[in-house]
Design a protein around this motif. Structure first.
Motif, PDB file in Angstrom:
ATOM      1  N   THR A 163      -2.420  -5.505  -0.116  1.00 33.98           N
ATOM      2  CA  THR A 163      -1.767  -4.535   0.762  1.00 33.98           C
ATOM      3  C   THR A 163      -0.316  -4.327   0.355  1.00 33.98           C
ATOM      4  O   THR A 163       0.182  -3.189   0.331  1.00 33.98           O
ATOM      5  CB  THR A 163      -1.836  -5.012   2.222  1.00 33.98           C
ATOM      6  OG1 THR A 163      -3.204  -5.238   2.587  1.00 33.98           O
ATOM      7  CG2 THR A 163      -1.237  -3.977   3.164  1.00 33.98           C
ATOM      8  N   LYS A 164       0.374  -5.409   0.018  1.00 30.83           N
ATOM      9  CA  LYS A 164       1.772  -5.287  -0.413  1.00 30.83           C
ATOM     10  C   LYS A 164       1.867  -4.449  -1.686  1.00 30.83           C
ATOM     11  O   LYS A 164       2.814  -3.671  -1.854  1.00 30.83           O
ATOM     12  CB  LYS A 164       2.372  -6.674  -0.642  1.00 30.83           C
ATOM     13  CG  LYS A 164       2.599  -7.458   0.629  1.00 30.83           C
ATOM     14  CD  LYS A 164       3.291  -8.789   0.369  1.00 30.83           C
ATOM     15  CE  LYS A 164       4.750  -8.588   0.016  1.00 30.83           C
ATOM     16  NZ  LYS A 164       5.485  -9.879  -0.072  1.00 30.83           N
ATOM     17  N   MET A 165       0.910  -4.584  -2.568  1.00 30.86           N
ATOM     18  CA  MET A 165       0.900  -3.795  -3.804  1.00 30.86           C
ATOM     19  C   MET A 165       0.803  -2.306  -3.477  1.00 30.86           C
ATOM     20  O   MET A 165       1.492  -1.476  -4.081  1.00 30.86           O
ATOM     21  CB  MET A 165      -0.288  -4.227  -4.676  1.00 30.86           C
ATOM     22  CG  MET A 165      -0.348  -3.567  -6.036  1.00 30.86           C
ATOM     23  SD  MET A 165      -1.860  -4.036  -6.907  1.00 30.86           S
ATOM     24  CE  MET A 165      -1.751  -5.820  -6.836  1.00 30.86           C
ATOM     25  N   ILE A 166      -0.038  -1.962  -2.520  1.00 29.19           N
ATOM     26  CA  ILE A 166      -0.190  -0.564  -2.116  1.00 29.19           C
ATOM     27  C   ILE A 166       1.114  -0.044  -1.512  1.00 29.19           C
ATOM     28  O   ILE A 166       1.596   1.036  -1.861  1.00 29.19           O
ATOM     29  CB  ILE A 166      -1.359  -0.417  -1.130  1.00 29.19           C
ATOM     30  CG1 ILE A 166      -2.692  -0.732  -1.830  1.00 29.19           C
ATOM     31  CG2 ILE A 166      -1.384   0.989  -0.523  1.00 29.19           C
ATOM     32  CD1 ILE A 166      -3.871  -0.840  -0.885  1.00 29.19           C
ATOM     33  N   PHE A 167       1.700  -0.804  -0.591  1.00 30.60           N
ATOM     34  CA  PHE A 167       2.941  -0.378   0.055  1.00 30.60           C
ATOM     35  C   PHE A 167       4.097  -0.322  -0.942  1.00 30.60           C
ATOM     36  O   PHE A 167       4.985   0.538  -0.833  1.00 30.60           O
ATOM     37  CB  PHE A 167       3.285  -1.315   1.217  1.00 30.60           C
ATOM     38  CG  PHE A 167       2.623  -0.940   2.509  1.00 30.60           C
ATOM     39  CD1 PHE A 167       3.308  -0.218   3.474  1.00 30.60           C
ATOM     40  CD2 PHE A 167       1.310  -1.301   2.767  1.00 30.60           C
ATOM     41  CE1 PHE A 167       2.704   0.140   4.672  1.00 30.60           C
ATOM     42  CE2 PHE A 167       0.696  -0.964   3.959  1.00 30.60           C
ATOM     43  CZ  PHE A 167       1.382  -0.234   4.915  1.00 30.60           C
ATOM     44  N   TYR A 168       4.118  -1.223  -1.904  1.00 24.31           N
ATOM     45  CA  TYR A 168       5.154  -1.238  -2.941  1.00 24.31           C
ATOM     46  C   TYR A 168       5.127   0.054  -3.747  1.00 24.31           C
ATOM     47  O   TYR A 168       6.147   0.731  -3.916  1.00 24.31           O
ATOM     48  CB  TYR A 168       4.914  -2.438  -3.854  1.00 24.31           C
ATOM     49  CG  TYR A 168       5.874  -2.580  -5.028  1.00 24.31           C
ATOM     50  CD1 TYR A 168       7.177  -3.030  -4.833  1.00 24.31           C
ATOM     51  CD2 TYR A 168       5.456  -2.287  -6.318  1.00 24.31           C
ATOM     52  CE1 TYR A 168       8.049  -3.179  -5.903  1.00 24.31           C
ATOM     53  CE2 TYR A 168       6.318  -2.432  -7.394  1.00 24.31           C
ATOM     54  CZ  TYR A 168       7.610  -2.879  -7.175  1.00 24.31           C
ATOM     55  OH  TYR A 168       8.463  -3.020  -8.243  1.00 24.31           O
ATOM     56  N   ARG A 169       3.948   0.436  -4.206  1.00 20.05           N
ATOM     57  CA  ARG A 169       3.826   1.656  -5.000  1.00 20.05           C
ATOM     58  C   ARG A 169       4.038   2.906  -4.147  1.00 20.05           C
ATOM     59  O   ARG A 169       4.595   3.896  -4.617  1.00 20.05           O
ATOM     60  CB  ARG A 169       2.469   1.686  -5.701  1.00 20.05           C
ATOM     61  CG  ARG A 169       2.416   0.747  -6.907  1.00 20.05           C
ATOM     62  CD  ARG A 169       0.988   0.366  -7.272  1.00 20.05           C
ATOM     63  NE  ARG A 169       0.940  -0.372  -8.527  1.00 20.05           N
ATOM     64  CZ  ARG A 169       1.317  -1.637  -8.678  1.00 20.05           C
ATOM     65  NH1 ARG A 169       1.794  -2.318  -7.617  1.00 20.05           N
ATOM     66  NH2 ARG A 169       1.232  -2.251  -9.847  1.00 20.05           N
ATOM     67  N   LEU A 170       3.610   2.852  -2.890  1.00 20.69           N
ATOM     68  CA  LEU A 170       3.843   3.988  -2.002  1.00 20.69           C
ATOM     69  C   LEU A 170       5.339   4.196  -1.788  1.00 20.69           C
ATOM     70  O   LEU A 170       5.827   5.337  -1.821  1.00 20.69           O
ATOM     71  CB  LEU A 170       3.153   3.751  -0.655  1.00 20.69           C
ATOM     72  CG  LEU A 170       3.390   4.834   0.410  1.00 20.69           C
ATOM     73  CD1 LEU A 170       2.828   6.176  -0.046  1.00 20.69           C
ATOM     74  CD2 LEU A 170       2.777   4.418   1.745  1.00 20.69           C
ATOM     75  N   TYR A 324       8.151  -2.200   2.796  1.00 21.77           N
ATOM     76  CA  TYR A 324       8.167  -0.813   2.320  1.00 21.77           C
ATOM     77  C   TYR A 324       9.601  -0.301   2.279  1.00 21.77           C
ATOM     78  O   TYR A 324      10.038   0.289   1.275  1.00 21.77           O
ATOM     79  CB  TYR A 324       7.320   0.073   3.244  1.00 21.77           C
ATOM     80  CG  TYR A 324       7.584   1.555   3.074  1.00 21.77           C
ATOM     81  CD1 TYR A 324       6.811   2.331   2.215  1.00 21.77           C
ATOM     82  CD2 TYR A 324       8.634   2.188   3.764  1.00 21.77           C
ATOM     83  CE1 TYR A 324       7.065   3.694   2.049  1.00 21.77           C
ATOM     84  CE2 TYR A 324       8.893   3.532   3.597  1.00 21.77           C
ATOM     85  CZ  TYR A 324       8.112   4.278   2.741  1.00 21.77           C
ATOM     86  OH  TYR A 324       8.379   5.609   2.565  1.00 21.77           O
ATOM     87  N   TYR A 325      10.341  -0.512   3.366  1.00 19.93           N
ATOM     88  CA  TYR A 325      11.700   0.017   3.449  1.00 19.93           C
ATOM     89  C   TYR A 325      12.594  -0.578   2.364  1.00 19.93           C
ATOM     90  O   TYR A 325      13.355   0.149   1.703  1.00 19.93           O
ATOM     91  CB  TYR A 325      12.298  -0.266   4.827  1.00 19.93           C
ATOM     92  CG  TYR A 325      13.756   0.122   4.902  1.00 19.93           C
ATOM     93  CD1 TYR A 325      14.136   1.455   5.003  1.00 19.93           C
ATOM     94  CD2 TYR A 325      14.757  -0.854   4.817  1.00 19.93           C
ATOM     95  CE1 TYR A 325      15.475   1.821   5.032  1.00 19.93           C
ATOM     96  CE2 TYR A 325      16.093  -0.492   4.842  1.00 19.93           C
ATOM     97  CZ  TYR A 325      16.447   0.840   4.946  1.00 19.93           C
ATOM     98  OH  TYR A 325      17.779   1.199   4.950  1.00 19.93           O
TER      99      TYR A 325
END
Length: 418
Positions: A163-170, A324-325
């Motif tokens: 999940t962190k990987m997804i939010f990082y790239r987003l 994310y922020y």
């Protein structure tokens, strides 16, 4: 999607693809093979084919034994061909969605990829465009990520690192568009979302789903929610869901905006697993047909409900928003942004202002996301009749969905999101 390979997918077409890809007008297409590139439940707006191309570039001159020798090495590339069907009735929404994606791959994503690579090296957020054209129909040719070990993952991973990987790239994707918009990029024409589609879509997907949800409430599917004050709020959602959705999916003059993917669910991502332990180690984003310039809350809510398990969302929601922020602000710094960035409070204001979207995702989308999506006929989503109503009720009564709605419904209610 059409199952028949169109006649125009021929040697002449793929020769153009290869010559564009190699930037070599003398490149030769040696052979090609075509197979379907999608599964049931995918690509409602386009045909999709996976194609293997064998080709050779202009031979290089070499010398051996005092003689000039020419050699052509055969190379291979696998591509994905997305197209609008020719000579078939394709509604105006599919045309608009496809044109939206062509502009994304041909213009906006090129600039985003450029500055991301400058700041992050070889990090890739989406597949590369190989070729696109509007003749004989609208066509996008992309690199085939399955060649590099990428594949679909239908359900959120319990491993929080995924999940962190997804939010990082987003966050990097959002920050890149925010930076480019501040430097003159105009994304305001990306203003079409599912909430801007015809009333038939609003009726079949949103209002019909909410009416089914309400009927289950009244029939004590969830006894703790069978109170008039809760039912009244759902009635209000039915009446105002399109209006609220349009407001969220429009760029705001009071908050801050970025270019959103706009359909940011796991079915629109591909994942690669590590050979050693099988853990997900990379992700890239697909299908930019509904990209929209609006609050970052659009994609963030979709990520919260589409790529996090219930347990992780309840425990780590605020931590993930902070992550994310921090990535968003760090990315702006890397890109060379020198102004004061939006604050964490600004982001939470956006999430509160757009909170109705989280509720609508939970009440309208989540039953599908928690099912085996590739086994759900698209008619269940977009057609209203007795059979689809029965199927939808079963999705709402799925034990995984029941756990979510019992945990989150009252939170939506007390925050005014329903």
């Amino acid at each position: 999607m059409s199952k028949t390979v169109p006649d125009w997918l021929d040697k002449d077409f793929f020769t153009k693809v290869i010559r564009s890809y190699t930037n070599d007008e003398a490149a030769i297409l040696v052979s090609f093979s075509i197979r379907s590139g999608s599964n049931a439940g995918e690509n409602f707006a386009s045909d999709l084919f996976r194609v293997t191309l064998n080709y050779s570039k202009t031979p290089r001159t070499s010398t051996a034994g005092g003689k000039n020798l020419f050699s052509r090495n055969i190379e291979t590339i696998s591509v994905i061909v997305k197209s609008l069907p020719v000579n078939e009735d394709v509604d105006i929404d599919n045309h608009r969605m496809f044109q939206n994606e062509m502009r994304m791959y041909g213009e906006s994503l090129v600039d985003i990829d450029r500055i991301v690579r400058m700041a992050y090296g070889e990090l890739k957020l989406f597949p590369s465009l190989i070729y696109q054209t509007t003749e004989p129909t609208a066509v996008i040719v992309l690199e085939d990520l399955s060649s590099y070990g990428f594949a679909t993952v239908c359900a959120p991973d319990e491993n929080l690192e995924t999940t962190k990987m997804i939010f990082y790239r987003l966050a990097i994707f959002h920050a890149a568009s925010f930076y480019l918009a501040d430097n003159g990029a105009d994304y305001t024409s990306f203003n079409y979302s599912v909430y801007h589609m015809p009333e038939s879509i609003q009726e079949s997907f949103f209002k019909h789903n909410l009416r089914i949800f309400k009927s289950l409430m009244l029939n004590n599917a969830w006894p703790e929610m069978n109170e008039s004050k809760y039912v009244k709020r759902v009635d209000e959602m039915i009446e105002k869901c399109t209006e609220r959705g349009k407001r969220v999916f429009s760029n705001s003059t009071s908050g801050f905006n970025c270019l959103n993917h706009g359909d940011f669910f796991m079915r629109n991502m591909l994942f690669r697993r590590a050979a050693v332990d099988g853990r997900i180690c990379d992700v890239q984003f697909l299908d930019f047909q509904l990209s929209v310039y609006a609050s970052p809350a659009v994609d963030i809510f979709m990520a919260l409900y589409g790529s996090m398990t219930l347990e992780n969302r309840l425990r780590y929601r605020n931590e993930m928003i902070l992550f994310y922020y921090e990535t968003f602000v760090d990315s702006l710094r890397r890109f060379g942004y020198v102004k004061e960035p939006p604050t964490l409070l600004d982001l939470h204001v956006e999430l509160t202002r757009c909170g109705a979207l989280g509720a609508q995702l939970c009440l309208c989308y989540l039953p599908y996301l928690l099912s085996e999506f590739d086994k759900v006929n698209s008619d269940v989503m977009f057609v209203v009749n007795g059979d689809t109503e029965s199927s939808k009720k079963n999705l709402y009564l799925n034990e995984n969905y029941v756990k979510v709605i019992k945990e989150e419904f009252k939170e939506f209610f007390y925050n005014g999101f329903i």
